[in-house]
Design a protein around this motif. Structure first.
Motif, short mmCIF file in Angstrom:
data_model
loop_
_atom_site.label_atom_id
_atom_site.label_comp_id
_atom_site.label_asym_id
_atom_site.label_seq_id
_atom_site.Cartn_x
_atom_site.Cartn_y
_atom_site.Cartn_z
N LEU A 11 0.85 -1.20 0.00
CA LEU A 11 0.00 0.00 0.00
C LEU A 11 0.87 1.23 0.00
O LEU A 11 1.83 1.34 0.78
CB LEU A 11 -0.89 0.02 1.24
N ARG A 12 0.53 2.18 -0.87
CA ARG A 12 1.19 3.48 -0.90
C ARG A 12 0.13 4.55 -1.08
O ARG A 12 -0.54 4.59 -2.12
CB ARG A 12 2.24 3.53 -2.01
N ASP A 13 -0.04 5.36 -0.04
CA ASP A 13 -1.04 6.44 -0.07
C ASP A 13 -2.43 5.93 -0.44
O ASP A 13 -3.16 6.56 -1.21
CB ASP A 13 -0.61 7.54 -1.04
N GLY A 14 -2.79 4.80 0.13
CA GLY A 14 -4.14 4.28 -0.08
C GLY A 14 -4.34 3.53 -1.38
O GLY A 14 -5.44 3.07 -1.67
N ILE A 15 -3.28 3.41 -2.18
CA ILE A 15 -3.36 2.71 -3.48
C ILE A 15 -2.64 1.37 -3.37
O ILE A 15 -1.54 1.28 -2.80
CB ILE A 15 -2.72 3.55 -4.60
N VAL A 16 -3.25 0.33 -3.90
CA VAL A 16 -2.63 -0.99 -3.94
C VAL A 16 -1.63 -1.02 -5.09
O VAL A 16 -2.00 -0.77 -6.25
CB VAL A 16 -3.69 -2.08 -4.08
N ILE A 17 -0.39 -1.33 -4.76
CA ILE A 17 0.71 -1.33 -5.74
C ILE A 17 1.18 -2.77 -5.96
O ILE A 17 1.57 -3.46 -5.03
CB ILE A 17 1.89 -0.47 -5.26
N ASP A 18 1.16 -3.22 -7.20
CA ASP A 18 1.61 -4.57 -7.57
C ASP A 18 3.13 -4.56 -7.72
O ASP A 18 3.68 -3.88 -8.59
CB ASP A 18 0.93 -4.97 -8.88
N VAL A 19 3.82 -5.34 -6.86
CA VAL A 19 5.29 -5.42 -6.91
C VAL A 19 5.74 -6.81 -7.34
O VAL A 19 6.88 -7.22 -7.09
CB VAL A 19 5.92 -5.05 -5.54
N GLU A 37 12.21 -13.34 2.21
CA GLU A 37 13.57 -13.86 2.24
C GLU A 37 14.61 -12.76 2.07
O GLU A 37 15.81 -13.01 2.23
CB GLU A 37 13.76 -14.92 1.15
N ALA A 38 14.20 -11.54 1.75
CA ALA A 38 15.15 -10.44 1.57
C ALA A 38 15.89 -10.15 2.87
O ALA A 38 15.39 -10.43 3.96
CB ALA A 38 14.42 -9.20 1.08
N ALA A 39 17.09 -9.57 2.75
CA ALA A 39 17.87 -9.24 3.95
C ALA A 39 17.13 -8.27 4.85
O ALA A 39 17.18 -8.38 6.08
CB ALA A 39 19.23 -8.67 3.54
N ASP A 40 16.45 -7.30 4.26
CA ASP A 40 15.63 -6.34 5.00
C ASP A 40 14.30 -6.22 4.25
O ASP A 40 14.15 -5.36 3.37
CB ASP A 40 16.34 -4.99 5.07
N PRO A 41 13.33 -7.10 4.56
CA PRO A 41 12.10 -7.13 3.77
C PRO A 41 11.35 -5.80 3.73
O PRO A 41 10.83 -5.42 2.68
CB PRO A 41 11.27 -8.22 4.47
N ALA A 42 11.28 -5.08 4.86
CA ALA A 42 10.55 -3.82 4.88
C ALA A 42 11.19 -2.81 3.93
O ALA A 42 10.50 -2.14 3.15
CB ALA A 42 10.49 -3.26 6.30
N ALA A 43 12.52 -2.69 3.98
CA ALA A 43 13.21 -1.76 3.09
C ALA A 43 13.07 -2.19 1.64
O ALA A 43 12.88 -1.35 0.74
CB ALA A 43 14.69 -1.67 3.48
N ALA A 44 13.15 -3.49 1.39
CA ALA A 44 13.02 -3.99 0.02
C ALA A 44 11.63 -3.70 -0.54
O ALA A 44 11.48 -3.34 -1.71
CB ALA A 44 13.31 -5.49 -0.01
N LEU A 45 10.62 -3.84 0.30
CA LEU A 45 9.25 -3.58 -0.15
C LEU A 45 9.06 -2.10 -0.47
O LEU A 45 8.44 -1.75 -1.48
CB LEU A 45 8.26 -4.02 0.93
N ARG A 46 9.59 -1.25 0.39
CA ARG A 46 9.43 0.20 0.16
C ARG A 46 10.16 0.64 -1.11
O ARG A 46 9.72 1.57 -1.79
CB ARG A 46 9.95 0.97 1.37
N ALA A 47 11.27 -0.02 -1.43
CA ALA A 47 12.06 0.37 -2.59
C ALA A 47 11.60 -0.29 -3.89
O ALA A 47 12.02 0.13 -4.98
CB ALA A 47 13.53 0.03 -2.35
N ALA A 48 10.74 -1.28 -3.80
CA ALA A 48 10.36 -2.05 -4.99
C ALA A 48 9.54 -1.21 -5.96
O ALA A 48 8.58 -0.54 -5.56
CB ALA A 48 9.56 -3.29 -4.57
N PRO A 49 9.89 -1.25 -7.25
CA PRO A 49 9.05 -0.59 -8.24
C PRO A 49 7.74 -1.36 -8.38
O PRO A 49 7.68 -2.56 -8.13
CB PRO A 49 9.88 -0.68 -9.52
N GLY A 50 6.68 -0.66 -8.76
CA GLY A 50 5.41 -1.35 -8.86
C GLY A 50 4.41 -0.65 -9.75
O GLY A 50 4.65 0.45 -10.26
#
Length: 392
Positions: free
Chosen positions: A38-46, A58-71
């Protein structure tokens, strides 16, 4: 009459804007599931960055990886939530799924003193709720109901075990409740859990059952606890009460593992310590006007969540795709529903809401297992879908 309806205000964590939320949706336009945030109320497909929920965890830092993922923006979360309940679903538009995919779904049992006593009562009552009240009183007189400070496996716990054996009151449930080894079992296979807004299954052979409001840890294959979500470990009290060997029949049924709404990944603002101090609330609303409320405080758990995770996965037991672990509950309803002394049991159509401010709300309607949507999309189907879309 209660309705199965979802809104962002009811579903999302109180601080959703700051949370790293990992979920899954079904996308009819691509013919398969998608990993989303979720980004600003929008569902983002990553999904192009992380084809499965498992891959992200499985990422080293899943939260950071999710925030950085293009979508790719799909739709406002409000639209997807509104389209999720099966009765009103438009199958040409996306809907929310369980946030788990390839992770095996495990559960820890008898992790709270109160639920431990209720399991002993189930065993002694042999699945008969009418006998439970008398047995509950007798067991309470013998060992009390405040064992929350008793560390499982400690010398004090072993002394209590000796006393109970001499009194003829020992039970296999007390063994896993205060003994050195936790009860950890397989709740459901990968890909089979249902998300918020779905119907949850009750096997029609059961006439004494209840919801179990729990936190579910999400654990990577190397044993790291990377996040948490909510779960309903639907419990058939009469089935398990007849014999602990019927645990599989009592626990692993169609739509009986409800998980969601999202996995909240650990970061600076949400850690395992937050989980340790979370209180999970429960509300049951029946079509007959009956209501039930309860709660489960993780602070009162007898075994630390990290200890439970380490007993589940490690050198002696591996899960290459990670695992989700229900932590157990201190909630065991005894409120009479129909007859004095009859206790609580579900009726079909009950709406169950399990919530925590940090994790949002998991909402399900209870139905017969054979009346819930059948599980037809498994691991092989996921692999074929991802390959067809060029994501493998």
């Amino acid at each position: 009459m209660p309705r199965l309806s979802l809104t962002p205000e009811r579903t999302l964590p109180a601080d959703a804007q700051a949370a790293a939320l990992l979920g899954r949706i079904w996308r009819p336009d691509v013919g398969g599931p998608a990993v989303v945030t979720l980004r600003d109320g929008i569902v983002i497909d990553v999904t192009r960055a992380f084809p499965t929920s498992r891959d992200l965890c499985e990422a080293a830092d899943p939260a950071a990886a999710l925030r950085a993922a293009p979508g790719e923006a799909v739709a406002p979360i409000a639209e997807i939530l509104a389209n999720t309940p099966p009765d009103s679903r438009d199958t040409s538009r996306p809907w929310l799924l369980s946030p788990l995919d390839l992770q095996v779904v495990k559960a820890a049992g008898v992790t709270f003193a109160v639920s431990m006593l209720e399991r002993v009562i189930e065993e002694k009552a042999r699945g008969n709720p009418a006998a439970a009240a008398t047995i509950r009183e007798e067991i309470g007189k013998l060992i009390g109901d405040d064992l929350s400070k008793l560390k499982p496996g400690s010398p004090e716990a072993m002394h209590l075990k000796d006393v109970l054996i001499k009194q003829g009151a020992w039970s296999q449930y007390l063994e896993v409740g205060i003994g050195p080894d936790a009860e950890i079992f397989t709740k459901a296979p990968p890909m089979s859990s249902v998300g918020t807004g779905f119907d949850a299954g009750l096997h029609p052979s059961s006439t004494w059952n209840n919801p179990e409001p729990e936190i579910v840890l999400v654990v990577a294959s190397d044993g790291r606890i990377v996040g948490a979500t909510l779960g309903n470990d639907v419990n058939l009290r009469d089935v398990e009460g007849r014999s602990a060997l019927l645990l599989g029949k009592a626990k692993d049924n169609n739509a009986a593992a409800a998980v969601g709404p999202f996995i909240r990944l650990f970061d600076a603002g949400f850690t395992l310590d937050h989980v340790r101090n979370t209180t999970v609330t429960l509300t049951v609303e029946g079509e007959d006007g009956f209501t039930l409320e309860g709660s489960s405080s993780i602070a009162k758990i007898s075994r630390d969540p990290a200890d439970l995770a380490s007993q589940m996965i490690g050198p002696h037991h591996q899960y290459p795709d990670g695992a989700a672990l229900y932590l157990g509950t201190m909630f065991a309803p005894i409120k009479d529903r129909d007859t004095p002394g009859g206790g609580f049991t579900h009726k079909y159509g009950d709406i169950v809401t399990i919530a925590a401010p940090e994790l949002g709300a998991l909402v399900n309607r209870m139905k017969r297992t054979d009346a819930c949507e059948p599980w037809t999309f498994g691991t092989s189907h996921l692999m074929r879908s991802l390959a067809k879309r060029g994501l493998l």
